[in-house]
Write a protein that holds these residues in place. Structure first.
Motif, PDB file in Angstrom:
ATOM      1  N   ASN A 176       0.833  -1.210   0.000  1.00 49.50           N
ATOM      2  CA  ASN A 176       0.000   0.000   0.000  1.00 49.50           C
ATOM      3  C   ASN A 176       0.859   1.246   0.000  1.00 49.50           C
ATOM      4  O   ASN A 176       1.953   1.262   0.539  1.00 49.50           O
ATOM      5  N   ILE A 177       0.307   2.298  -0.564  1.00 52.06           N
ATOM      6  CA  ILE A 177       0.910   3.630  -0.451  1.00 52.06           C
ATOM      7  C   ILE A 177      -0.237   4.625  -0.314  1.00 52.06           C
ATOM      8  O   ILE A 177      -1.315   4.414  -0.873  1.00 52.06           O
ATOM      9  N   TYR A 178       0.026   5.672   0.483  1.00 48.97           N
ATOM     10  CA  TYR A 178      -1.040   6.619   0.806  1.00 48.97           C
ATOM     11  C   TYR A 178      -0.650   8.024   0.367  1.00 48.97           C
ATOM     12  O   TYR A 178       0.522   8.374   0.354  1.00 48.97           O
ATOM     13  N   GLY A 179      -1.667   8.806   0.059  1.00 48.93           N
ATOM     14  CA  GLY A 179      -1.482  10.223  -0.269  1.00 48.93           C
ATOM     15  C   GLY A 179      -2.609  11.036   0.341  1.00 48.93           C
ATOM     16  O   GLY A 179      -3.700  10.510   0.579  1.00 48.93           O
ATOM     17  N   THR A 180      -2.337  12.288   0.602  1.00 52.02           N
ATOM     18  CA  THR A 180      -3.326  13.170   1.219  1.00 52.02           C
ATOM     19  C   THR A 180      -3.381  14.491   0.474  1.00 52.02           C
ATOM     20  O   THR A 180      -2.337  15.046   0.101  1.00 52.02           O
ATOM     21  N   ILE A 181      -4.603  14.983   0.290  1.00 50.78           N
ATOM     22  CA  ILE A 181      -4.821  16.315  -0.276  1.00 50.78           C
ATOM     23  C   ILE A 181      -5.769  17.054   0.653  1.00 50.78           C
ATOM     24  O   ILE A 181      -6.811  16.520   1.023  1.00 50.78           O
ATOM     25  N   VAL A 182      -5.387  18.261   1.033  1.00 55.46           N
ATOM     26  CA  VAL A 182      -6.233  19.108   1.875  1.00 55.46           C
ATOM     27  C   VAL A 182      -7.018  20.044   0.963  1.00 55.46           C
ATOM     28  O   VAL A 182      -6.435  20.722   0.116  1.00 55.46           O
ATOM     29  N   VAL A 183      -8.346  20.067   1.144  1.00 54.58           N
ATOM     30  CA  VAL A 183      -9.211  20.924   0.329  1.00 54.58           C
ATOM     31  C   VAL A 183      -9.903  21.936   1.238  1.00 54.58           C
ATOM     32  O   VAL A 183     -10.534  21.564   2.224  1.00 54.58           O
ATOM     33  N   ASN A 184      -9.751  23.202   0.875  1.00 59.54           N
ATOM     34  CA  ASN A 184     -10.458  24.288   1.556  1.00 59.54           C
ATOM     35  C   ASN A 184     -11.492  24.848   0.594  1.00 59.54           C
ATOM     36  O   ASN A 184     -11.141  25.207  -0.542  1.00 59.54           O
ATOM     37  N   VAL A 185     -12.747  24.915   1.017  1.00 61.69           N
ATOM     38  CA  VAL A 185     -13.814  25.442   0.173  1.00 61.69           C
ATOM     39  C   VAL A 185     -14.359  26.696   0.851  1.00 61.69           C
ATOM     40  O   VAL A 185     -14.779  26.649   2.004  1.00 61.69           O
ATOM     41  N   TYR A 186     -14.336  27.793   0.106  1.00 54.82           N
ATOM     42  CA  TYR A 186     -14.776  29.073   0.641  1.00 54.82           C
ATOM     43  C   TYR A 186     -16.072  29.523  -0.020  1.00 54.82           C
ATOM     44  O   TYR A 186     -16.259  29.326  -1.218  1.00 54.82           O
ATOM     45  N   GLU A 187     -16.925  30.134   0.796  1.00 50.37           N
ATOM     46  CA  GLU A 187     -18.138  30.725   0.251  1.00 50.37           C
ATOM     47  C   GLU A 187     -17.788  32.082  -0.324  1.00 50.37           C
ATOM     48  O   GLU A 187     -16.879  32.754   0.149  1.00 50.37           O
ATOM     49  N   ILE A 188     -18.534  32.489  -1.330  1.00 49.99           N
ATOM     50  CA  ILE A 188     -18.351  33.813  -1.895  1.00 49.99           C
ATOM     51  C   ILE A 188     -18.962  34.790  -0.898  1.00 49.99           C
ATOM     52  O   ILE A 188     -20.147  34.710  -0.580  1.00 49.99           O
ATOM     53  N   ILE A 189     -18.143  35.684  -0.396  1.00 53.16           N
ATOM     54  CA  ILE A 189     -18.604  36.616   0.631  1.00 53.16           C
ATOM     55  C   ILE A 189     -19.123  37.875  -0.053  1.00 53.16           C
ATOM     56  O   ILE A 189     -18.424  38.502  -0.847  1.00 53.16           O
ATOM     57  N   TYR A 190     -20.359  38.207   0.266  1.00 49.53           N
ATOM     58  CA  TYR A 190     -20.994  39.354  -0.359  1.00 49.53           C
ATOM     59  C   TYR A 190     -20.734  40.655   0.386  1.00 49.53           C
ATOM     60  O   TYR A 190     -21.253  41.692   0.008  1.00 49.53           O
ATOM     61  N   GLU A 191     -19.918  40.628   1.454  1.00 50.05           N
ATOM     62  CA  GLU A 191     -19.559  41.863   2.144  1.00 50.05           C
ATOM     63  C   GLU A 191     -18.800  42.778   1.197  1.00 50.05           C
ATOM     64  O   GLU A 191     -18.983  43.991   1.222  1.00 50.05           O
ATOM     65  N   ASP A 192     -17.957  42.218   0.354  1.00 49.59           N
ATOM     66  CA  ASP A 192     -17.229  43.019  -0.616  1.00 49.59           C
ATOM     67  C   ASP A 192     -18.194  43.686  -1.582  1.00 49.59           C
ATOM     68  O   ASP A 192     -18.031  44.846  -1.935  1.00 49.59           O
ATOM     69  N   LEU A 193     -19.211  42.949  -2.011  1.00 46.78           N
ATOM     70  CA  LEU A 193     -20.211  43.494  -2.910  1.00 46.78           C
ATOM     71  C   LEU A 193     -20.997  44.602  -2.209  1.00 46.78           C
ATOM     72  O   LEU A 193     -21.314  45.628  -2.808  1.00 46.78           O
ATOM     73  N   HIS A 194     -21.272  44.411  -0.924  1.00 50.12           N
ATOM     74  CA  HIS A 194     -21.973  45.439  -0.144  1.00 50.12           C
ATOM     75  C   HIS A 194     -21.131  46.712  -0.081  1.00 50.12           C
ATOM     76  O   HIS A 194     -21.644  47.817  -0.247  1.00 50.12           O
ATOM     77  N   PHE A 195     -19.842  46.565   0.171  1.00 44.60           N
ATOM     78  CA  PHE A 195     -18.943  47.717   0.209  1.00 44.60           C
ATOM     79  C   PHE A 195     -18.952  48.452  -1.130  1.00 44.60           C
ATOM     80  O   PHE A 195     -19.019  49.680  -1.172  1.00 44.60           O
ATOM     81  N   VAL A 196     -18.902  47.710  -2.227  1.00 45.12           N
ATOM     82  CA  VAL A 196     -18.901  48.321  -3.561  1.00 45.12           C
ATOM     83  C   VAL A 196     -20.209  49.083  -3.786  1.00 45.12           C
ATOM     84  O   VAL A 196     -20.209  50.196  -4.314  1.00 45.12           O
ATOM     85  N   ALA A 197     -21.339  48.505  -3.371  1.00 50.11           N
ATOM     86  CA  ALA A 197     -22.631  49.167  -3.556  1.00 50.11           C
ATOM     87  C   ALA A 197     -22.698  50.461  -2.745  1.00 50.11           C
ATOM     88  O   ALA A 197     -23.161  51.496  -3.244  1.00 50.11           O
ATOM     89  N   VAL A 198     -22.217  50.439  -1.503  1.00 53.15           N
ATOM     90  CA  VAL A 198     -22.228  51.649  -0.667  1.00 53.15           C
ATOM     91  C   VAL A 198     -21.291  52.702  -1.254  1.00 53.15           C
ATOM     92  O   VAL A 198     -21.638  53.885  -1.331  1.00 53.15           O
ATOM     93  N   PHE A 199     -20.139  52.289  -1.690  1.00 56.17           N
ATOM     94  CA  PHE A 199     -19.184  53.222  -2.286  1.00 56.17           C
ATOM     95  C   PHE A 199     -19.750  53.829  -3.567  1.00 56.17           C
ATOM     96  O   PHE A 199     -19.606  55.027  -3.813  1.00 56.17           O
TER      97      PHE A 199
END
Length: 182
Positions: free
Chosen positions: A112-135
């Motif tokens: 046997n041989i083993y391998g590992t992959i770490v996966v990070n999944v991020y949500e699209i944050i709409y705070e940036d969109l809110h900032f753009v709308a206010v600006f």
């Protein structure tokens, strides 16, 4: 042909089983497709197994034997694509897909041989969109105030020009009347 090529490749490896994980960490956003890329080689026919480990527990994703047997978990049935080099592709990932992905390559002789992959999944944050709308709203307000100020300046200029033109005209008439009387 592909199975024969893999079998020849596996026979040429003297150590038994080897596994290469070129990208041990993957960052993705929700609804993206990701490739969990590996490349293995072995002396015999290999069995590849992928598992997902997270805070929710361990889930077997898929297990297959080179060219013959494929067993995909019902949870991943419509979301996983397998490749002969041992890689898998996950379609339409969600936040729950974040975690550790373990691949196990087992040779016929039990190596046997083993391998590992770490996966990070991020949500699209709409705070940036809110900032753009206010600006954008702020800039729109400032531009409206500037347009009103320019309009007032223009009106004032026209009024000033009319007054100076009337004064010039009245002075000219007085001079003309004086010269005629002489």
């Amino acid at each position: 042909l592909t199975t024969t090529l893999i079998a020849l490749l596996c026979l040429s490896v003297p150590e038994g089983v080897s596994l290469l994980v070129p990208q041990p960490s993957i960052n993705a956003t929700v609804a993206q497709n990701i490739l969990l890329s590996v490349d293995y080689s072995c002396r015999g026919v290999a069995t590849i197994e992928w598992k997902h480990v997270s805070s929710r527990g361990t889930t077997k994703i898929v297990e297959w034997r080179s060219g013959n047997y494929v067993n995909i978990s019902t949870v991943y049935k419509d979301r996983v694509t397998i490749f002969e080099n041992g890689s898998i592709q996950l379609l339409n990932v969600g936040v729950t897909d974040a975690g550790y992905y373990f691949v196990t390559v087992t040779e016929d002789h039990g190596t046997n041989i083993y391998g590992t992959i770490v996966v990070n999944v991020y949500e699209i944050i709409y705070e940036d969109l809110h900032f753009v709308a206010v600006f954008f709203a702020f800039l729109t307000g400032v531009s409206a105030i500037l347009i009103c100020f320019m309009w007032l300046c223009n009106k004032s200029l026209h009024l000033f020009q009319k007054k100076t033109h009337k004064l010039t005209a009245s002075n000219t008439e007085e001079i003309e009347l004086e010269t005629i009387e002489c």
